[in-house]
Enzyme design. Sequence first.
Site, PDB file in Angstrom:
ATOM      1  N   ASP A   1       6.172  -4.156  14.759  1.00  0.00           N
ATOM      2  CA  ASP A   1       4.750  -3.981  15.048  1.00  0.00           C
ATOM      3  C   ASP A   1       4.682  -2.732  15.918  1.00  0.00           C
ATOM      4  O   ASP A   1       5.282  -2.692  17.007  1.00  0.00           O
ATOM      5  CB  ASP A   1       4.216  -5.208  15.795  1.00  0.00           C
ATOM      6  CG  ASP A   1       2.715  -5.101  16.079  1.00  0.00           C
ATOM      7  OD1 ASP A   1       2.230  -3.996  16.372  1.00  0.00           O
ATOM      8  OD2 ASP A   1       2.036  -6.136  16.010  1.00  0.00           O
TER       9      ASP A   1
ATOM     10  N   LYS B   1      -8.154   8.271  14.150  1.00  0.00           N
ATOM     11  CA  LYS B   1      -7.469   9.153  13.200  1.00  0.00           C
ATOM     12  C   LYS B   1      -7.564  10.617  13.650  1.00  0.00           C
ATOM     13  O   LYS B   1      -6.659  11.409  13.410  1.00  0.00           O
ATOM     14  CB  LYS B   1      -8.059   8.968  11.790  1.00  0.00           C
ATOM     15  CG  LYS B   1      -7.624   7.674  11.125  1.00  0.00           C
ATOM     16  CD  LYS B   1      -6.148   7.736  10.744  1.00  0.00           C
ATOM     17  CE  LYS B   1      -5.616   6.448  10.183  1.00  0.00           C
ATOM     18  NZ  LYS B   1      -4.177   6.514   9.848  1.00  0.00           N
TER      19      LYS B   1
ATOM     20  N   TYR C   1     -12.495   3.881  13.938  1.00  0.00           N
ATOM     21  CA  TYR C   1     -11.331   4.206  13.086  1.00  0.00           C
ATOM     22  C   TYR C   1     -11.196   5.732  12.998  1.00  0.00           C
ATOM     23  O   TYR C   1     -10.098   6.288  13.162  1.00  0.00           O
ATOM     24  CB  TYR C   1     -11.532   3.594  11.698  1.00  0.00           C
ATOM     25  CG  TYR C   1     -10.504   3.974  10.650  1.00  0.00           C
ATOM     26  CD1 TYR C   1      -9.250   3.381  10.627  1.00  0.00           C
ATOM     27  CD2 TYR C   1     -10.803   4.915   9.658  1.00  0.00           C
ATOM     28  CE1 TYR C   1      -8.318   3.718   9.651  1.00  0.00           C
ATOM     29  CE2 TYR C   1      -9.882   5.249   8.676  1.00  0.00           C
ATOM     30  CZ  TYR C   1      -8.636   4.656   8.670  1.00  0.00           C
ATOM     31  OH  TYR C   1      -7.715   4.992   7.708  1.00  0.00           O
TER      32      TYR C   1
ATOM     33  N   VAL D   1      -7.684   5.803  -1.197  1.00  0.00           N
ATOM     34  CA  VAL D   1      -6.435   5.543  -1.921  1.00  0.00           C
ATOM     35  C   VAL D   1      -6.489   4.099  -2.408  1.00  0.00           C
ATOM     36  O   VAL D   1      -6.994   3.212  -1.699  1.00  0.00           O
ATOM     37  CB  VAL D   1      -5.211   5.750  -0.996  1.00  0.00           C
ATOM     38  CG1 VAL D   1      -3.915   5.611  -1.785  1.00  0.00           C
ATOM     39  CG2 VAL D   1      -5.280   7.109  -0.300  1.00  0.00           C
ATOM     40  N   ASP D   2      -5.948   3.855  -3.581  1.00  0.00           N
ATOM     41  CA  ASP D   2      -6.063   2.530  -4.212  1.00  0.00           C
ATOM     42  C   ASP D   2      -5.082   1.529  -3.574  1.00  0.00           C
ATOM     43  O   ASP D   2      -3.991   1.290  -4.087  1.00  0.00           O
ATOM     44  CB  ASP D   2      -5.792   2.673  -5.719  1.00  0.00           C
ATOM     45  CG  ASP D   2      -6.234   1.438  -6.470  1.00  0.00           C
ATOM     46  OD1 ASP D   2      -6.833   0.536  -5.847  1.00  0.00           O
ATOM     47  OD2 ASP D   2      -5.975   1.380  -7.689  1.00  0.00           O
TER      48      ASP D   2
ATOM     49  N   GLY E   1      -8.635  11.065   1.089  1.00  0.00           N
ATOM     50  CA  GLY E   1      -9.813  10.199   1.022  1.00  0.00           C
ATOM     51  C   GLY E   1      -9.394   8.797   0.590  1.00  0.00           C
ATOM     52  O   GLY E   1      -8.385   8.275   1.078  1.00  0.00           O
TER      53      GLY E   1
ATOM     54  N   GLY F   1       0.790  -1.223   0.000  1.00  0.00           N
ATOM     55  CA  GLY F   1       0.000   0.000   0.000  1.00  0.00           C
ATOM     56  C   GLY F   1       0.827   1.280   0.000  1.00  0.00           C
ATOM     57  O   GLY F   1       1.863   1.384  -0.672  1.00  0.00           O
TER      58      GLY F   1
ATOM     59  N   ASN G   1       3.167   5.393   8.965  1.00  0.00           N
ATOM     60  CA  ASN G   1       2.157   5.040   7.957  1.00  0.00           C
ATOM     61  C   ASN G   1       1.275   3.870   8.375  1.00  0.00           C
ATOM     62  O   ASN G   1       0.138   3.764   7.930  1.00  0.00           O
ATOM     63  CB  ASN G   1       2.891   4.685   6.650  1.00  0.00           C
ATOM     64  CG  ASN G   1       2.004   3.931   5.690  1.00  0.00           C
ATOM     65  OD1 ASN G   1       1.173   4.519   4.999  1.00  0.00           O
ATOM     66  ND2 ASN G   1       2.150   2.612   5.659  1.00  0.00           N
TER      67      ASN G   1
HETATM   68  N1  LIG Z   1      -6.278   3.327   1.611  1.00  0.00           N
HETATM   69  C1  LIG Z   1      -7.000   4.394   1.966  1.00  0.00           C
HETATM   70  O1  LIG Z   1      -8.063   4.661   1.374  1.00  0.00           O
HETATM   71  C2  LIG Z   1      -6.511   5.336   3.058  1.00  0.00           C
HETATM   72  C3  LIG Z   1      -7.111   6.596   3.156  1.00  0.00           C
HETATM   73  C4  LIG Z   1      -6.691   7.489   4.135  1.00  0.00           C
HETATM   74  C5  LIG Z   1      -5.678   7.129   5.003  1.00  0.00           C
HETATM   75  N2  LIG Z   1      -5.123   5.885   4.910  1.00  0.00           N
HETATM   76  C6  LIG Z   1      -4.072   5.561   5.881  1.00  0.00           C
HETATM   77  O2  LIG Z   1      -2.840   5.354   5.202  1.00  0.00           O
HETATM   78  C7  LIG Z   1      -2.046   4.411   5.906  1.00  0.00           C
HETATM   79  C8  LIG Z   1      -1.653   3.265   4.980  1.00  0.00           C
HETATM   80  O3  LIG Z   1      -2.847   2.635   4.537  1.00  0.00           O
HETATM   81  P1  LIG Z   1      -2.905   1.638   3.293  1.00  0.00           P
HETATM   82  O4  LIG Z   1      -4.064   2.058   2.469  1.00  0.00           O
HETATM   83  O5  LIG Z   1      -1.583   1.497   2.650  1.00  0.00           O
HETATM   84  O6  LIG Z   1      -3.330   0.305   4.079  1.00  0.00           O
HETATM   85  P2  LIG Z   1      -3.016  -1.232   3.782  1.00  0.00           P
HETATM   86  O7  LIG Z   1      -2.824  -1.447   2.327  1.00  0.00           O
HETATM   87  O8  LIG Z   1      -4.087  -1.977   4.495  1.00  0.00           O
HETATM   88  O9  LIG Z   1      -1.610  -1.440   4.526  1.00  0.00           O
HETATM   89  C9  LIG Z   1      -1.534  -1.242   5.917  1.00  0.00           C
HETATM   90  C10 LIG Z   1      -0.094  -1.405   6.348  1.00  0.00           C
HETATM   91  O10 LIG Z   1      -0.022  -1.137   7.760  1.00  0.00           O
HETATM   92  C11 LIG Z   1       0.598  -2.262   8.379  1.00  0.00           C
HETATM   93  N3  LIG Z   1       0.152  -2.449   9.760  1.00  0.00           N
HETATM   94  C12 LIG Z   1      -1.100  -2.650  10.242  1.00  0.00           C
HETATM   95  N4  LIG Z   1      -1.081  -2.781  11.578  1.00  0.00           N
HETATM   96  C13 LIG Z   1       0.234  -2.663  11.950  1.00  0.00           C
HETATM   97  C14 LIG Z   1       0.915  -2.703  13.185  1.00  0.00           C
HETATM   98  N5  LIG Z   1       0.264  -2.945  14.347  1.00  0.00           N
HETATM   99  N6  LIG Z   1       2.257  -2.519  13.201  1.00  0.00           N
HETATM  100  C15 LIG Z   1       2.933  -2.302  12.051  1.00  0.00           C
HETATM  101  N7  LIG Z   1       2.359  -2.283  10.838  1.00  0.00           N
HETATM  102  C16 LIG Z   1       1.015  -2.453  10.792  1.00  0.00           C
HETATM  103  C17 LIG Z   1       0.228  -3.447   7.494  1.00  0.00           C
HETATM  104  O11 LIG Z   1       1.085  -4.540   7.757  1.00  0.00           O
HETATM  105  P3  LIG Z   1       0.644  -6.080   7.445  1.00  0.00           P
HETATM  106  O12 LIG Z   1       0.898  -6.293   5.963  1.00  0.00           O
HETATM  107  O13 LIG Z   1       1.538  -6.882   8.330  1.00  0.00           O
HETATM  108  O14 LIG Z   1      -0.812  -6.205   7.788  1.00  0.00           O
HETATM  109  C18 LIG Z   1       0.431  -2.824   6.121  1.00  0.00           C
HETATM  110  O15 LIG Z   1       1.781  -2.763   5.797  1.00  0.00           O
HETATM  111  C19 LIG Z   1      -2.889   3.948   7.103  1.00  0.00           C
HETATM  112  O16 LIG Z   1      -2.526   4.686   8.252  1.00  0.00           O
HETATM  113  C20 LIG Z   1      -4.312   4.297   6.677  1.00  0.00           C
HETATM  114  O17 LIG Z   1      -5.149   4.485   7.807  1.00  0.00           O
HETATM  115  C21 LIG Z   1      -5.489   4.991   3.944  1.00  0.00           C
END
Ligand SMILES: NC(=O)c1ccc[n+]([C@@H]2O[C@H](COP(=O)([O-])OP(=O)(O)OC[C@H]3O[C@@H](n4cnc5c(N)ncnc54)[C@H](OP(=O)(O)O)[C@@H]3O)[C@@H](O)[C@H]2O)c1
Length: 251
Positions: free
Chosen positions: A62, A155, A151, A184-185, A182, A24, A85
Site C-alpha cells: 500500500d 495529479k 483528484y 483509459v479502458d 485521458g 488496469g 502507477n
Molecule cells: N483509467 C483512466 O482513465 C486513467 C486516466 C489517466 C490516468 N490514470 C491513472 O493511471 C493509474 C492507474 O489507473 P487505472 O485506470 O489502472 O485504475 P484502476 O483500474 O482503478 O486500478 C487502480 C490500481 O491502483 C491500486 N491502488 C489504489 N490505491 C492504492 C494504494 N493506496 N496503494 C497501492 N495501490 C493502490 C489499486 O489496487 P486495489 O485493486 O487494491 O484497489 C489498483 O491496482 C492511476 O494513477 C490513475 O490515476 C487513469
Amino acid sequence: MLGREGSGVQIEGATALVTGANRGIGRAFAEALRERGARRVFAGVRDPSRLEVAGVEAVQLDVTDAAQVAAAAARCGEVTLLVNNAGVLRHAALIGAATMDDARYEMEVHYFGTLALCRAFAPVIERNGGGAIVNMHSVVSFFTPPDSGSYAASKAAQWSLTNGVRSELAPRGIHVVGVHVGFVDTDMASGVDAPKVTPASVVAQALDAAESGLPEVLADETARNLKEALPRDQEVVYPAIRAAYVEATRG
Ligand SMILES: NC(=O)c1ccc[n+]([C@@H]2O[C@H](COP(=O)([O-])OP(=O)(O)OC[C@H]3O[C@@H](n4cnc5c(N)ncnc54)[C@H](OP(=O)(O)O)[C@@H]3O)[C@@H](O)[C@H]2O)c1
C-alpha cells in the site's frame, strides 16, 4: 550500466517494480515488462491473494504505508525500473465535498505515495548502476474539472513532483518519465461513456520513453491537445468547463 544521465533503462534483463499491479494499467505494465524480457517483475499489490498475473512476484504494498514501502525497497534490491502507477479517483469536489478526507487520501496516494516510492528506490536504482522511474499522471494534471477537483489537484502535484525529481535524479543516472493520458479502458473509467484508449497502448508508449530517455509521454489526443493549450488555458479550456458546470448545476 543500465542507465546514465540523459539515457533510459534497458528493459530486457531488468528488474522492475510496478505499484497497483493487480488490475488496469498496472497489470498491463507488469505483463508488458515480462513480454519485453524483464528478468524479474515485482507486482506491488494491496492484496497479494488477488494477483492473477503470470510470471510476476507479488509484493505487499500500500503506497500510503511507510513500513510497507521500506520493506519493498529492502526486498526488491535489484530494481532498476520503478513504475508509480497506483491511483484512486474519489470523484470529490473541492468545495462541495462534505469533508476533506477524499482530498487528503488522493494526495496521500498520488503525491506522498509517489514521493515515498521515489525516495525509497532512488538509492536502490543508483546502487544498481542507474535506471528509470515512470510516474502515471493524467490529463487532469493539466486542468481541474469541478466534479473531481481534488483528484486533479493531486495529479498536478504529482506532475510537479515528477519534474523536480527528474532534475534531482539526473546526476544519479536515473531517468524519470511522466505519463499523461485521458480516459483509459479500466475500472477507474468504467462509468465514463466516452472514447477510451487501451491500457496496452499507454504502457507501450511509457516503456518506450523509459528505454529511449524521453521525459514525457502524451499518450492520447486529449493529452496532446491539453498540453498544447496550457499557455492559453483560461481562454480555451476553462470557459467551456465552467459553462457546462453552471448549466449542469442549474437543476
Ligand atoms: N483509467 C483512466 O482513465 C486513467 C486516466 C489517466 C490516468 N490514470 C491513472 O493511471 C493509474 C492507474 O489507473 P487505472 O485506470 O489502472 O485504475 P484502476 O483500474 O482503478 O486500478 C487502480 C490500481 O491502483 C491500486 N491502488 C489504489 N490505491 C492504492 C494504494 N493506496 N496503494 C497501492 N495501490 C493502490 C489499486 O489496487 P486495489 O485493486 O487494491 O484497489 C489498483 O491496482 C492511476 O494513477 C490513475 O490515476 C487513469
